[in-house]
Design a protein around this motif. Structure first.
Motif, mmCIF file in Angstrom:
data_model
loop_
_atom_site.group_PDB
_atom_site.id
_atom_site.type_symbol
_atom_site.label_atom_id
_atom_site.label_comp_id
_atom_site.label_asym_id
_atom_site.label_seq_id
_atom_site.Cartn_x
_atom_site.Cartn_y
_atom_site.Cartn_z
ATOM 1 N N LEU A 142 0.829 -1.208 0.000
ATOM 2 C CA LEU A 142 0.000 0.000 0.000
ATOM 3 C C LEU A 142 0.866 1.262 0.000
ATOM 4 N N PHE A 143 1.861 1.286 0.884
ATOM 5 C CA PHE A 143 2.675 2.505 0.988
ATOM 6 C C PHE A 143 3.612 2.693 -0.209
ATOM 7 N N ILE A 144 3.948 1.567 -0.851
ATOM 8 C CA ILE A 144 4.730 1.721 -2.088
ATOM 9 C C ILE A 144 3.833 2.302 -3.178
ATOM 10 N N ALA A 145 2.567 1.859 -3.164
ATOM 11 C CA ALA A 145 1.661 2.245 -4.250
ATOM 12 C C ALA A 145 1.145 3.686 -4.109
ATOM 13 N N ILE A 146 0.948 4.139 -2.878
ATOM 14 C CA ILE A 146 0.335 5.474 -2.691
ATOM 15 C C ILE A 146 1.329 6.564 -3.080
ATOM 16 N N PRO A 147 0.930 7.464 -3.973
ATOM 17 C CA PRO A 147 1.846 8.573 -4.287
ATOM 18 C C PRO A 147 2.005 9.494 -3.074
ATOM 19 N N GLY A 148 3.241 9.864 -2.813
ATOM 20 C CA GLY A 148 3.541 10.676 -1.629
ATOM 21 C C GLY A 148 2.823 12.012 -1.634
ATOM 22 N N PHE A 149 2.719 12.643 -2.826
ATOM 23 C CA PHE A 149 2.098 13.971 -2.864
ATOM 24 C C PHE A 149 0.615 13.894 -2.518
ATOM 25 N N TRP A 150 -0.020 12.758 -2.894
ATOM 26 C CA TRP A 150 -1.453 12.589 -2.605
ATOM 27 C C TRP A 150 -1.657 12.396 -1.106
ATOM 28 N N LEU A 151 -0.821 11.531 -0.524
ATOM 29 C CA LEU A 151 -0.923 11.301 0.920
ATOM 30 C C LEU A 151 -0.641 12.612 1.666
ATOM 31 N N GLY A 152 0.346 13.336 1.161
ATOM 32 C CA GLY A 152 0.695 14.620 1.763
ATOM 33 C C GLY A 152 -0.486 15.574 1.748
#
Lengths: 318, 560
Positions: A142-152
């Motif tokens: 999950l954390f590899i797949a989620i784009p960092g900017f989106w989570l941010g």
């Protein structure tokens, strides 16, 4: 060792030379006119050919490309790294002001990645195919797949709408106010760190699974050592080399990822400076920041290589 | 969704108009249809800004605005990134009253005279005014400033130069009197508006001389304004302090101005305001603005911006687009209310034609909304458009038009898709989107490498003469369509010279008619500005302002 070091440094210099030529050429062949940002839409539209000629000369863009390149190398040599096309501040000043924030984010993300990734990897490796292992593997994907900017962006919005909170809007250095500084770097550090941690968890799990099948681990257990000691003293040190290697590679991802993540969190670090410079076509800033990132990446990888010999006595460079 | 069910005869299908409406309706709120009063054209020579007697002095105003300027030369700029943070440090010859944003009042000129034939403007300057570096302000500084604006040196490009095209000699009569002698008269309102434009800040003659006439990289050049530079951190903050020697005694009211950088319509800018990190935010995104409007102790304001959003049709490259009937047809099938809806969560917009819809000389809004191309029901307009296409010999539509889109601005990306759909649905015009960065867009547009191209352009003034020249002028800098119309070009000099307002209005309406039938561009909408401020901020209500470039001095604003 000394010969190896010299060879690596020489390779690094050649690599950086290649990077500098690539970015220099790319920035000049890409379409787009920096004068749009300088003069604005109306000014650009009203500019006469004579105006253009004068401004391009002022910016140093009318000189032949080899001359421009040599000037850039000279600026690097002087330590100032050239001036922004626009506001006249030197790139060195920008790096000195914004660099510490980006460096903190990178270090924090590295720490988070090890703090999260390693225990998860160990747990998964020593309880393979258990529920905790399945959960850990799912989360790591999950954390590899989620784009960092989106989570941010989600974190920023959740902080705002649930707690009415927004991070400080200007750079506060660690030595000026550690608490405010932490508020700036913690979000991007965690987001980038979780993505890296996922890689580290997966890598440490697979390396440990391989190592714990080895004879020396069985011997350690046969001696009656406690499981904790078997892991910490025997299995883990032997499984760490690939994890360290991937950490070096991941630093490249952190540098690249920080561009988008800093933008999402509104952190005025080097990543954000890079985005602005690209949009504005501030060629000097872009090429210096790209080169800086390349230097860091190359340096970290040299250090990673050198650390092998220190971590594993069997490895000796000649 | 009820509409959709009842309208759609084929299950599972959605007509394009409904789709676009629904797409635009994501999120709550409605576009505020501006019904602002027509701009006052008054000039009041006895109305210098005075401090509010009830004002509390001191404190800090934290202002959020786009402040990442590409350079520091206000004269050469066309962006709020300069005027937003720099305006408080400078004065102009005349200014717009901060009470209504319209009335022209004295600034560094305490009074002025206009010759009866309109060919001479005499300004009597204030005495005892000092620049921030301690130098005296004189008519020589005004002359140097305006010589530069009217006739910029090589390598200096000033977008406001055309406003002063008829300024001949600038004569210093004495240290505190200056005359502008015109080669031919222009309407008083036009000229006074030009002198009152927030862009035309007065700078020292010596500053210009010391820097070779170019201030692009000079961050802190002395002004006479109410605030002085303290510190600036690029793309973060610009801190200014009260000018204790300001000529307008008692002003400014706040001791310190902190100007925080917030990119227009960005969530970060909105978040800073909603979280209370800024006291006043300009150019808020619609979602943050609506949220702010619901907050206690916050006032949310809306006003008109000096920008037209449009797309251009390349008449040189595409034979079909050279035909006025085809362009009129494209103009007619634009469902403008829907286009406004499409971007309502991105930027506030309002429907308008070829002249600012809120300008007193343009077709009144009620009348405009009855015209084909502006009606809510676009059925009749589409019928007429199809007839025109048939007459022009393009009943079957057009294929493979290249549609150039500015990719770094969300509204253009949203609109391009919607316009592409409208053209296909109503006129069978097929286009391919080519999305590029802004810096590439202007290169491509100037080179004519497009069939359709979407963007926005600003004007310095609301006056039709300014926009007729800047937007539609023959060979004009933003006439990307390569449009030309002999009748229009016959009319525009008359409009420029006509001093009688009523006669001028008639001429402007005639020009509008020409533009309706032979569109030089296809207007999409006119931008509005969303501001919000906490109620502790007093002295600023921009609801009747025009644009964000004239009233940004903050001298009369106070914080309780």
């Amino acid at each position: 060792m000394q010969k190896y070091l010299i060879r690596r440094v020489l390779f690094a210099v050649v690599t950086l030379f290649g990077v500098s030529i690539s970015i220099f050429v790319i920035m000049r062949v890409l379409p787009g006119d920096p004068l749009v940002a300088i003069l604005g839409v109306e000014g650009h539209a009203r500019m006469t050919p004579a105006d253009r000629e004068r401004i391009m000369a002022d910016l140093g863009l009318s000189a032949p490309l080899p001359v421009q390149y040599v000037r850039w190398l000279r600026d690097i040599g002087s330590g100032q790294l050239g001036k922004s096309f626009f506001r006249g501040d030197t790139v060195a000043e920008q790096i000195m002001h914004r660099g510490p924030i980006s460096a903190e984010i990178a270090i924090l993300s590295l720490i988070v990645s090890w703090l999260v990734g390693l225990p998860v990897g160990i747990l998964s490796a020593f309880r393979p195919n258990s529920i905790p292992d399945a959960v850990a593997r799912a989360l790591s994907v999950l954390f590899i797949a989620i784009p960092g900017f989106w989570l941010g962006m989600l974190i920023v919005l959740a902080s705002l709408f649930w707690f009415g909170y927004k991070t400080p809007m200007v750079i506060v250095q660690l030595w000026q106010n550690p608490w405010e500084n932490l508020q700036i770097v913690i979000g991007p550090g965690i987001v980038l760190g979780l993505a890296q941690g996922a890689y580290i968890a997966r890598m440490s799990r697979s390396c440990l699974l391989e190592v714990i099948g080895e004879d020396f681990v069985r011997t350690a257990r046969a001696k009656g050592l406690k499981e904790g000691l078997v892991v910490m003293r025997h299995a883990l040190p032997n499984a760490l080399l690939p994890v360290i290697t991937i950490s070096g590679v991941l630093l490249g991802f952190v540098l690249g990822g920080s561009v988008a993540v800093e933008q999402a969190f509104g952190v005025p670090g080097l990543g954000r400076a890079m985005v602005s410079a690209v949009i504005e076509r501030d060629i000097i800033v872009v090429q210096n920041l790209v080169l800086l990132y390349a230097v860091i990446f190359v340096l970290v990888n040299v250090l990673v290589d050198l650390s092998y010999a220190w971590l594993d006595p069997r490895i000796r460079y000649s | 969704m009820t509409d959709h069910t009842s309208k759609s005869e084929r299950p599972g299908t959605l007509d394009r108009r409904t789709f676009l409406k629904n797409a635009g309706a994501v999120g709550a709120g409605a576009i505020v249809a501006s019904r602002l009063s027509a701009p006052a054209r008054a000039a009041a020579q006895d109305a210098t800004v005075r401090p509010d007697p009830a004002a509390k002095r001191g404190g800090t105003l934290r202002y959020g605005i786009h402040s990442a300027s590409a350079h520091f030369d206000v004269h050469q700029s066309g962006t709020v990134a300069n005027i937003g943070p720099q305006s408080p440090m400078y004065d102009t010859l005349l200014r717009r009253s901060p009470k209504d944003g319209q009335t022209i009042i004295p600034d560094l000129a305490e009074r002025w005279e206009i010759a009866p034939d309109g060919k001479k403007y005499t300004f009597h300057l204030r005495k005892g005014v000092k620049f921030h570096d301690g130098a005296d302000f004189t008519a020589e500084d005004v002359k140097a400033t305006y010589e530069r604006i009217c006739r910029p040196p090589k390598g200096v490009v000033i977008p406001r130069t055309p406003l002063f095209a008829t300024v001949g000699e600038i004569v210093v009569v004495n240290p505190h009197t200056i005359e502008f002698r015109m080669t031919e008269p222009r309407p008083k309102a036009y000229m006074l508006s030009s002198f009152a434009s927030g862009w035309n800040i007065i700078v020292r003659k010596k500053t210009l001389e010391d820097n070779g006439g170019n201030l692009r990289q000079v961050m802190n050049y002395p002004g006479t304004g109410p605030f002085k530079h303290v510190e600036r951190r690029d793309k973060e903050i610009w801190i200014q302090e009260r000018n204790p020697n300001y000529w307008n005694k008692g002003l400014p009211l706040v001791d310190r101005l902190e100007i925080y950088h917030g990119f227009p319509f960005s969530p970060e800018h909105g978040a800073a305001f909603l979280a209370g990190k800024t006291d006043y935010a300009r150019l808020l995104d619609p979602i943050s603005w609506r949220k702010a409007k619901e907050m206690k102790g916050v006032t949310a304001g809306v006003f008109n911006q000096s920008v037209i959003q449009a797309f251009w049709t390349n008449m040189q490259r595409n034979k079909a687009l050279a035909d006025p009937k085809v362009r009129r047809a494209i103009h007619l099938v634009m469902d403008r209310p829907t286009l406004v809806e499409v971007v309502k969560d991105t930027a506030p917009m309002q429907v308008g034609g070829f002249v600012y819809p809120f300008h007193e000389m343009s077709t009144p809004r009620a009348e405009l909304e009855k015209k084909l191309g502006y009606q809510k029901d676009i059925g009749p307009a589409v019928q007429e458009a199809k007839r025109l296409m048939k007459e022009a010999g393009y009943a079957g539509g057009l294929k493979n038009l290249e549609f150039l889109v500015r990719g770094d601005i969300a509204t253009f990306k949203l609109w391009a898709v919607a316009i592409q759909a409208m053209l296909k649905e109503h006129l069978n015009i097929e286009s391919n989107l080519r999305t590029v960065q802004t810096s590439v867009w202007f290169d491509e547009a100037a080179a004519g490498n497009f069939d359709l191209a979407i963007s926005a352009i600003v004007s310095s003034l609301m006056d039709p003469s300014d926009i007729f020249s800047a937007w539609y002028g023959k060979g004009g800098p933003q006439n990307y369509s390569r449009w030309s119309n002999a009748s229009f070009y016959e009319l525009t000099p008359q409009i420029e010279k006509e001093l009688d307002d009523n006669k001028r209005r008639v001429l402007v309406r005639k020009a509008e008619e020409i533009l309706e039938n032979d569109p030089p561009l296809i207007p999409i909408s006119y931008e509005q500005i969303y501001d919000a401020w906490y109620d502790k901020v007093h002295g600023q209500n921009p609801s009747t302002f025009f644009g964000i470039y004239d009233v940004v001095r903050w001298d009369n604003v106070w914080v309780s």
